[in-house]
Enzyme design. Structure first.
Site, PDB file in Angstrom:
ATOM      1  CB  ALA A  63      -2.168   2.669   5.365  1.00 43.21           C
ATOM      2  CG  ASP A  64       1.840   5.845   7.232  1.00 45.13           C
ATOM      3  OD1 ASP A  64       1.320   6.764   6.580  1.00 45.13           O
ATOM      4  OD2 ASP A  64       1.750   5.753   8.461  1.00 45.13           O
ATOM      5  CG  PHE A  65       5.973   1.620   5.938  1.00 48.09           C
ATOM      6  CD1 PHE A  65       7.220   2.175   5.753  1.00 48.09           C
ATOM      7  CD2 PHE A  65       5.370   1.762   7.174  1.00 48.09           C
ATOM      8  CE1 PHE A  65       7.869   2.837   6.778  1.00 48.09           C
ATOM      9  CE2 PHE A  65       6.009   2.422   8.212  1.00 48.09           C
ATOM     10  CZ  PHE A  65       7.264   2.964   8.014  1.00 48.09           C
TER      11      PHE A  65
END
Length: 404
Positions: free
Chosen positions: A182-184
């Protein structure tokens, strides 16, 4: 000299001349900033005087002989940047920062919606004096809507987005992906959108505001799962390493360790049957089509697994490679980071930390002809470039590429 071209250094690279202010913390914002920095943008990371980016405190640490420790996690997301410290509670500090923002081409931030606006660093305030500014906000749920004010971490977005519902063994509990996707994913979407908006700003003289949510980014990379739901009205389910529409397309156990094969069409399926010494299986009416094999994949997997357990994984992989069947060992990160293919691809590069310790890092993984992306700045100490950045950015001779 690398076969890929000249290395990126200050003043060189596809994004050379772009000035970026990064209000980044932990992962998504810093990853976005690093992608731009790897391609030559001058990325200045703005941090609080009292500790800065929280990831500076994340282990593991590389410690020199004097006991000076530096976070490996922080280093992995903050190479090729400079760091300045600003006290947002100080009027003088805010004025100094506003001067930098007036010279910036891009601002990246991943605070909760509205936080920077309280200090006068929201998009509308900065665009008044810098109309060409491209401003990207990364958040869990976007800037509007019922969830906008919620805090978010990678695991909560993996949960709410549906990603965890399709991750794990069929009869087990949902699990998160081991990589913080999700972050990346948000960082990749943000960097891509920023590059597009910068191109537009060059052409029109008008910047843009980018609202990049982690939730939207994960849904964006879940195209096969969302289309499956829209197509048949049934939520996709977790299948372990198996595939909902292909078989055999999953992990199996050799006599010593596991491996994966991906027989995604009838030709490859026939090759698998020949490899395991069961050519008659190719014409078995139970498995005569891709659809039937997917429908009966548990039954099929049990038949194949009995054969695979007779030999080591390496022997099976060699056999499938010989027959052109896509396959792979199930590596650890230790395995893959020492794989000769990764070395030959030029993905690993030494990284000198500010405390003098040298480690390794995975560099920008895309090759662009004429340019070799490289580590041209070590990850910064907290506030290392306070004087340097202001002297350079505010010098009268400095002009932005975007404003030319």
């Amino acid at each position: 000299m690398s076969k890929f071209g000249k290395p990126v250094r200050p003043g060189g690279g596809p994004l050379s001349g772009l000035r970026v202010i990064e209000f980044g913390q932990i992962a998504a914002g810093p990853f976005t900033g690093m992608l731009l920095a790897d391609l030559g943008a001058d990325v200045v990371k703005v941090e609080k005087p009292d500790g800065g980016d929280g990831m500076r405190e994340w282990p593991p640490f590389f410690t020199n002989n004097e006991g000076d420790a530096y976070s490996a996690n922080f280093a992995s997301l903050n190479r090729n940047k400079r760091s300045v410290t600003i006290d947002f509670k100080s009027e003088a500090g805010r004025q100094r920062l506003r001067q930098l923002c007036d010279r910036a081409d891009i601002v990246i931030e991943n605070f909760r919606p509205g936080v920077l606006g309280k200090y006068g660093f929201g998009y509308e305030a900065l665009a008044e004096t810098n109309p060409r500014l491209v401003y990207c906000s990364i958040s869990g749920y976007g800037q509007q809507g019922p969830y906008a004010k919620r805090g978010a971490f990678d695991v909560t977005i993996q949960a709410i987005s549906g990603l965890m519902s399709v991750t794990g063994e069929e009869d087990g509990i949902p699990v998160k992906c081991g990589v913080p996707v999700a972050d990346f994913a948000a960082g990749l979407y943000a960097a891509y959108s920023i590059a597009a908006a910068v191109f537009q700003a060059r052409e029109t003289g008008k910047g843009a505001y980018i609202d990049c949510s982690m939730l939207g980014s994960v849904l964006g990379i879940s195209a096969l799962q969302t289309s499956e739901y829209y197509g048949n009205g049934t939520p996709p389910r977790k299948l372990g390493t198996a595939h909902p529409r292909n078989a055999p397309y999953q992990g199996f156990n050799g006599s010593d360790k596991p491996f994966v094969i991906a027989a995604g069409n009838d030709k490859l399926w026939r090759s698998v049957c020949e490899a395991v010494g069961m050519p008659e299986l190719a014409d078995d009416p139970r498995f005569a089509s891709q659809t039937l094999r997917a429908k009966r994949q548990k039954e099929l997997a049990a038949i194949l697994q009995e054969r695979f357990a007779r030999k080591p994984a390496a022997e099976w992989l060699a056999e499938f490679e010989r027959r052109g069947v896509p396959c792979a060992p199930i590596n650890t990160y230790e395995d893959i980071l020492h794989d000769p293919a990764v070395r030959e691809m030029g993905l690993i590069e030494p990284l000198l930390l500010p405390n003098g310790v040298t480690t390794s890092t995975v560099k920008f993984p895309v090759h662009i002809s004429g340019t070799e992306t490289a580590v041209y700045r070590q990850p910064p100490r907290h506030g290392e470039h306070d004087d340097e950045v202001f002297a350079e950015w505010l010098a009268p001779a400095v002009h932005s590429t975007i404003n030319r």
